[in-house]
Design a protein around this motif. Structure first.
Motif, short mmCIF file in Angstrom:
data_model
loop_
_atom_site.label_atom_id
_atom_site.label_comp_id
_atom_site.label_asym_id
_atom_site.label_seq_id
_atom_site.Cartn_x
_atom_site.Cartn_y
_atom_site.Cartn_z
N THR A 98 17.59 70.83 47.80
CA THR A 98 18.01 71.65 46.65
C THR A 98 18.94 70.85 45.75
O THR A 98 18.82 70.89 44.52
CB THR A 98 18.70 72.93 47.13
OG1 THR A 98 17.78 73.64 47.98
CG2 THR A 98 19.11 73.83 45.99
N GLN A 101 16.92 68.24 43.82
CA GLN A 101 16.14 68.89 42.76
C GLN A 101 17.02 69.14 41.54
O GLN A 101 16.62 68.85 40.41
CB GLN A 101 15.53 70.20 43.25
CG GLN A 101 14.38 70.02 44.21
CD GLN A 101 13.81 71.35 44.65
OE1 GLN A 101 13.80 72.33 43.91
NE2 GLN A 101 13.31 71.39 45.87
N ALA A 102 18.21 69.67 41.76
CA ALA A 102 19.12 69.96 40.65
C ALA A 102 19.53 68.67 39.93
O ALA A 102 19.61 68.63 38.70
CB ALA A 102 20.35 70.70 41.16
N TYR A 116 10.09 74.93 38.50
CA TYR A 116 11.40 75.04 39.14
C TYR A 116 12.10 76.33 38.70
O TYR A 116 12.62 77.08 39.53
CB TYR A 116 12.24 73.81 38.77
CG TYR A 116 13.65 73.84 39.28
CD1 TYR A 116 13.97 73.34 40.53
CD2 TYR A 116 14.68 74.35 38.49
CE1 TYR A 116 15.27 73.35 41.00
CE2 TYR A 116 15.99 74.36 38.95
CZ TYR A 116 16.28 73.87 40.20
OH TYR A 116 17.57 73.89 40.66
N ARG A 117 12.10 76.58 37.39
CA ARG A 117 12.74 77.81 36.87
C ARG A 117 12.05 79.06 37.39
O ARG A 117 12.71 80.03 37.76
CB ARG A 117 12.77 77.79 35.34
CG ARG A 117 13.79 76.81 34.78
CD ARG A 117 13.99 76.96 33.29
NE ARG A 117 12.84 76.61 32.50
CZ ARG A 117 12.55 75.39 32.08
NH1 ARG A 117 13.36 74.39 32.38
NH2 ARG A 117 11.49 75.14 31.36
N ARG A 119 10.34 79.39 40.23
CA ARG A 119 10.65 79.53 41.66
C ARG A 119 12.06 80.06 41.86
O ARG A 119 12.29 80.91 42.72
CB ARG A 119 10.48 78.20 42.40
CG ARG A 119 9.04 77.79 42.55
CD ARG A 119 8.93 76.47 43.29
NE ARG A 119 7.54 76.04 43.38
CZ ARG A 119 7.08 75.27 44.35
NH1 ARG A 119 7.88 74.83 45.31
NH2 ARG A 119 5.81 74.91 44.35
N ASN A 120 13.01 79.55 41.08
CA ASN A 120 14.39 80.01 41.22
C ASN A 120 14.55 81.45 40.74
O ASN A 120 15.32 82.21 41.32
CB ASN A 120 15.35 79.07 40.50
CG ASN A 120 15.63 77.84 41.33
OD1 ASN A 120 15.54 77.88 42.55
ND2 ASN A 120 15.94 76.74 40.68
N LYS A 123 13.36 83.58 43.55
CA LYS A 123 14.34 83.61 44.65
C LYS A 123 15.44 84.61 44.33
O LYS A 123 15.85 85.37 45.19
CB LYS A 123 14.96 82.23 44.85
CG LYS A 123 14.12 81.26 45.60
CD LYS A 123 14.89 79.95 45.77
CE LYS A 123 14.00 78.84 46.25
NZ LYS A 123 14.71 77.56 46.32
N HIS A 124 15.91 84.61 43.08
CA HIS A 124 17.01 85.51 42.70
C HIS A 124 16.56 86.97 42.68
O HIS A 124 17.33 87.86 42.99
CB HIS A 124 17.60 85.10 41.36
CG HIS A 124 18.32 83.78 41.40
ND1 HIS A 124 18.70 83.15 42.56
CD2 HIS A 124 18.74 82.97 40.41
CE1 HIS A 124 19.32 82.03 42.28
NE2 HIS A 124 19.35 81.88 40.98
#
Length: 127
Positions: A98, A101-102, A116-117, A119-120, A123-124
């Motif tokens: 993680t 990735q960032a 990426y956005r 997937r995040n 997750k949220h």
């Protein structure tokens, strides 16, 4: 199950691909095809531009992390020799930690950044 591809014994050693999006890749020509992978790279690539990620001494090999723009999930044996070499590398941006990735995200291709956005965001929503 993923296949481990030994890139070092291939008759196509100079054939490196760069993923442009989910469906298209480009064959990198010199000098881009001479950038080798390292788990702890000293350079970063953004599109066709390559720049120093760390100090590079005269005569030192220039390396990048192939996972920056990869997504196929293929596995291959890594012999980069970095202190943090993982031995076997999964060819996917999303196989990176993680934190990596960032760190790499600003340099990743736009299709990887969008994924990426997404997937995040998922997750949220799940939390």
């Amino acid at each position: 199950m993923s296949t481990i591809v030994n890139l070092y014994d291939s008759s196509d050693d100079q054939r490196h691909l760069c993923e442009l999006d989910w469906e298209h890749s480009a064959v990198l020509l010199p000098p881009g095809c001479y950038l080798n992978h390292a788990c702890d790279p000293n350079a970063m690539r953004k599109g066709v531009k390559v720049f120093a990620w760390k100090s590079i001494r005269a005569g030192e090999e220039i390396t990048i992390d192939y996972r920056l723009n990869a997504f196929t999930g293929e596995q291959w044996q890594c012999i980069c020799g970095s202190a943090n070499c993982q031995g076997t590398v999964t060819s996917s941006f999303f196989s990176l930690s993680t934190a990596q990735q960032a760190l790499y995200l600003p340099y990743a291709p736009s299709f990887i950044q969008r994924e990426y956005r997404q997937r995040n965001a998922m997750k949220h929503k799940a939390i």
